[in-house]
Write an enzyme that holds these catalytic residues in place. Structure first.
Site, PDB file in Angstrom:
ATOM      1  N   ASP A  44       0.848  -1.199   0.000  1.00 53.39           N
ATOM      2  CA  ASP A  44       0.000   0.000   0.000  1.00 53.39           C
ATOM      3  C   ASP A  44       0.880   1.244   0.000  1.00 53.39           C
ATOM      4  O   ASP A  44       1.698   1.439   0.895  1.00 53.39           O
ATOM      5  CB  ASP A  44      -0.881   0.008   1.258  1.00 53.39           C
ATOM      6  CG  ASP A  44      -1.799   1.225   1.299  1.00 53.39           C
ATOM      7  OD1 ASP A  44      -2.919   1.124   0.776  1.00 53.39           O
ATOM      8  OD2 ASP A  44      -1.390   2.274   1.841  1.00 53.39           O
ATOM      9  N   HIS A 106      -7.670   9.583  -1.863  1.00 52.30           N
ATOM     10  CA  HIS A 106      -7.034   9.557  -0.541  1.00 52.30           C
ATOM     11  C   HIS A 106      -7.917  10.161   0.548  1.00 52.30           C
ATOM     12  O   HIS A 106      -8.062   9.587   1.640  1.00 52.30           O
ATOM     13  CB  HIS A 106      -5.692  10.294  -0.621  1.00 52.30           C
ATOM     14  CG  HIS A 106      -4.692   9.821   0.372  1.00 52.30           C
ATOM     15  ND1 HIS A 106      -3.350   9.797   0.109  1.00 52.30           N
ATOM     16  CD2 HIS A 106      -4.820   9.340   1.631  1.00 52.30           C
ATOM     17  CE1 HIS A 106      -2.698   9.322   1.165  1.00 52.30           C
ATOM     18  NE2 HIS A 106      -3.569   9.042   2.098  1.00 52.30           N
TER      19      HIS A 106
HETATM   20  N1  LIG Z   1      -5.507   6.318   3.744  1.00 50.94           N
HETATM   21  C1  LIG Z   1      -4.944   7.066   4.668  1.00 50.94           C
HETATM   22  O1  LIG Z   1      -5.286   8.243   4.861  1.00 50.94           O
HETATM   23  C2  LIG Z   1      -3.876   6.460   5.518  1.00 50.94           C
HETATM   24  C3  LIG Z   1      -3.463   7.106   6.700  1.00 50.94           C
HETATM   25  C4  LIG Z   1      -2.469   6.496   7.470  1.00 50.94           C
HETATM   26  C5  LIG Z   1      -1.929   5.271   7.061  1.00 50.94           C
HETATM   27  N2  LIG Z   1      -2.344   4.679   5.899  1.00 50.94           N
HETATM   28  C6  LIG Z   1      -1.769   3.382   5.425  1.00 50.94           C
HETATM   29  O2  LIG Z   1      -1.860   2.437   6.475  1.00 50.94           O
HETATM   30  C7  LIG Z   1      -0.559   1.954   6.807  1.00 50.94           C
HETATM   31  C8  LIG Z   1      -0.463   1.624   8.293  1.00 50.94           C
HETATM   32  O3  LIG Z   1      -0.707   2.774   9.086  1.00 50.94           O
HETATM   33  P1  LIG Z   1       0.456   3.605   9.819  1.00 50.94           P
HETATM   34  O4  LIG Z   1       1.718   3.451   9.064  1.00 50.94           O
HETATM   35  O5  LIG Z   1      -0.052   4.983  10.016  1.00 50.94           O
HETATM   36  O6  LIG Z   1       0.555   2.986  11.240  1.00 50.94           O
HETATM   37  P2  LIG Z   1       0.753   1.526  11.889  1.00 50.94           P
HETATM   38  O7  LIG Z   1       0.941   0.475  10.862  1.00 50.94           O
HETATM   39  O8  LIG Z   1      -0.367   1.387  12.851  1.00 50.94           O
HETATM   40  O9  LIG Z   1       2.055   1.715  12.756  1.00 50.94           O
HETATM   41  C9  LIG Z   1       3.323   1.865  12.228  1.00 50.94           C
HETATM   42  C10 LIG Z   1       4.269   2.058  13.410  1.00 50.94           C
HETATM   43  O10 LIG Z   1       4.270   0.893  14.237  1.00 50.94           O
HETATM   44  C11 LIG Z   1       5.591   0.360  14.332  1.00 50.94           C
HETATM   45  N3  LIG Z   1       5.470  -1.111  14.247  1.00 50.94           N
HETATM   46  C12 LIG Z   1       5.277  -1.868  13.145  1.00 50.94           C
HETATM   47  N4  LIG Z   1       5.188  -3.175  13.441  1.00 50.94           N
HETATM   48  C13 LIG Z   1       5.337  -3.262  14.779  1.00 50.94           C
HETATM   49  C14 LIG Z   1       5.371  -4.354  15.682  1.00 50.94           C
HETATM   50  N5  LIG Z   1       5.203  -5.604  15.255  1.00 50.94           N
HETATM   51  N6  LIG Z   1       5.550  -4.071  17.008  1.00 50.94           N
HETATM   52  C15 LIG Z   1       5.705  -2.800  17.442  1.00 50.94           C
HETATM   53  N7  LIG Z   1       5.683  -1.729  16.639  1.00 50.94           N
HETATM   54  C16 LIG Z   1       5.507  -1.957  15.307  1.00 50.94           C
HETATM   55  C17 LIG Z   1       6.359   0.953  13.161  1.00 50.94           C
HETATM   56  O11 LIG Z   1       7.720   1.120  13.485  1.00 50.94           O
HETATM   57  P3  LIG Z   1       8.937   0.811  12.472  1.00 50.94           P
HETATM   58  O12 LIG Z   1       8.513   1.159  11.085  1.00 50.94           O
HETATM   59  O13 LIG Z   1      10.023   1.714  12.998  1.00 50.94           O
HETATM   60  O14 LIG Z   1       9.272  -0.636  12.632  1.00 50.94           O
HETATM   61  C18 LIG Z   1       5.680   2.308  13.004  1.00 50.94           C
HETATM   62  O15 LIG Z   1       6.222   3.238  13.917  1.00 50.94           O
HETATM   63  C19 LIG Z   1       0.344   3.128   6.349  1.00 50.94           C
HETATM   64  O16 LIG Z   1       1.704   2.779   6.292  1.00 50.94           O
HETATM   65  C20 LIG Z   1      -0.286   3.493   5.050  1.00 50.94           C
HETATM   66  O17 LIG Z   1       0.089   2.578   4.037  1.00 50.94           O
HETATM   67  C21 LIG Z   1      -3.317   5.257   5.142  1.00 50.94           C
END
Ligand SMILES: NC(=O)c1ccc[n+]([C@@H]2O[C@H](COP(=O)([O-])OP(=O)(O)OC[C@H]3O[C@@H](n4cnc5c(N)ncnc54)[C@H](OP(=O)(O)O)[C@@H]3O)[C@@H](O)[C@H]2O)c1
Length: 280
Positions: A44, A106
């Site tokens: 994604d 988005h």
């Molecule tokens: N459509 C939208 O508006 C929108 C908004 C936000 C996000 N998204 C999508 O959704 C995805 C996920 O959301 P997000 O990136 O905001 O947040 P998330 O996946 O909830 O959290 C990512 C964070 O958690 C840490 N992490 C990952 N795996 C872990 C584990 N097993 N244990 C502990 N910590 C862990 C990562 O650290 P490290 O990377 O340092 O390991 C990073 O700091 C995004 O990357 C994006 O593709 C979409």
């Protein structure tokens, strides 16, 4: 890897890799390359993340058959039809592919007419075969109701903030009546699942399964048939998150996690986003 059939018959893997804040360049390249090596097939990204280029390089170098991959990207912002077509073409170029599997708006604009205009272009892109599925992100029920007044094609997916603190049950109930697949973002609640009442209950369940809290949350979403795309740039976490697909939670545990909902939004409220104004 479990897949869900979207309402147009196209299959989407329930689990994938998020890449928000995964820096373009070596980080995005190494992260995606590693994820693909250990079995991820769904990535994604978004024009706003600025990392499509390195993700495209990693995908190309993985040598995985394009048809075995599922790539999502999202339109940067609403603009003139001409500009938006350009945004899409640039995405294909950066990702080094002839098509994306899923193209998302988005964020909804605060003006329904603008959303309708953008969606009409998405329908054209879909008809061209360059997006195998089209959808929306951050759309509330009222945004969807407005969109459906002029849409010829019902969106296939809605990607929204969704985690144990904000389970999105009413939205998902509505989406099911329209055959729109719910996709979660921010599964770890910006770290909130590792604190307070969430830590307490999720930690208890994690201990029983000898897994981490993050893994339990991923397993919960997948069991609820919600597409989950946790983000990480850390190899050990990328692997742990991947392995979470194979955890089986009991119905009782799933209900306990459902009960952690507090309507706790930690990302931007779509009704008050700064991404409303029309940018020509
Ligand atoms: N459509 C939208 O508006 C929108 C908004 C936000 C996000 N998204 C999508 O959704 C995805 C996920 O959301 P997000 O990136 O905001 O947040 P998330 O996946 O909830 O959290 C990512 C964070 O958690 C840490 N992490 C990952 N795996 C872990 C584990 N097993 N244990 C502990 N910590 C862990 C990562 O650290 P490290 O990377 O340092 O390991 C990073 O700091 C995004 O990357 C994006 O593709 C979409």
């Amino acid at each position: 890897m479990k897949k869900v059939k979207l309402h147009n018959g196209y299959e989407m893997p329930l689990f994938g890799l998020g890449t928000f804040k995964t820096e373009n360049g070596q980080t995005a390249y190494d992260t995606v390359k590693y994820a693909l090596e250990i079995g991820y097939r769904h990535i994604d990204t978004a024009q706003m993340y600025g990392n499509e280029d390195s993700i495209g390089d990693a995908i190309r170098d993985s040598k995985i058959d394009r048809k075995d991959l599922f790539i999502t990207t999202k339109q940067r912002f609403h603009s003139s039809v001409e500009n938006m077509q350009k945004f899409f073409d640039e995405s294909l170029e950066k990702l080094k592919t002839d098509y994306v599997d899923l193209y998302l708006i988005h964020w909804p604009n605060h003006d329904a007419k603008i959303n309708a205009q953008t969606w009409a272009l998405f329908e054209k892109i879909y008809a061209s075969g360059k997006a195998k599925a089209i959808g929306i992100s951050n759309f509330q029920i009222h945004h969807i109701e407005d969109l459906l007044k002029t849409a010829k094609i019902i969106p296939m997916v809605n990607q929204v903030e969704c985690h144990p603190g904000l389970t999105q049950v009413p939205l998902n109930k509505y989406l099911k009546t329209k055959n729109i697949q719910l996709e979660s973002y921010g599964p770890f609640m910006k770290g909130g699942i590792f604190e307070g009442l969430w830590k307490e209950k999720l930690g208890e369940i994690a201990k029983k399964h000898d897994k981490s809290i993050a893994q339990i949350v991923i397993a919960w979403g997948l069991s609820r048939n919600i597409v989950m795309i946790p983000k990480s740039v850390t190899p050990s976490r990328i692997k742990d998150n991947y392995d979470a697909q194979f955890i089986e939670l009991t119905e009782e545990e799933l209900l306990e996690i459902d009960a952690l909902n507090r309507g706790n939004r930690v990302y931007t409220d779509p009704d008050n986003s700064p991404w409303g104004p029309y940018k020509a």
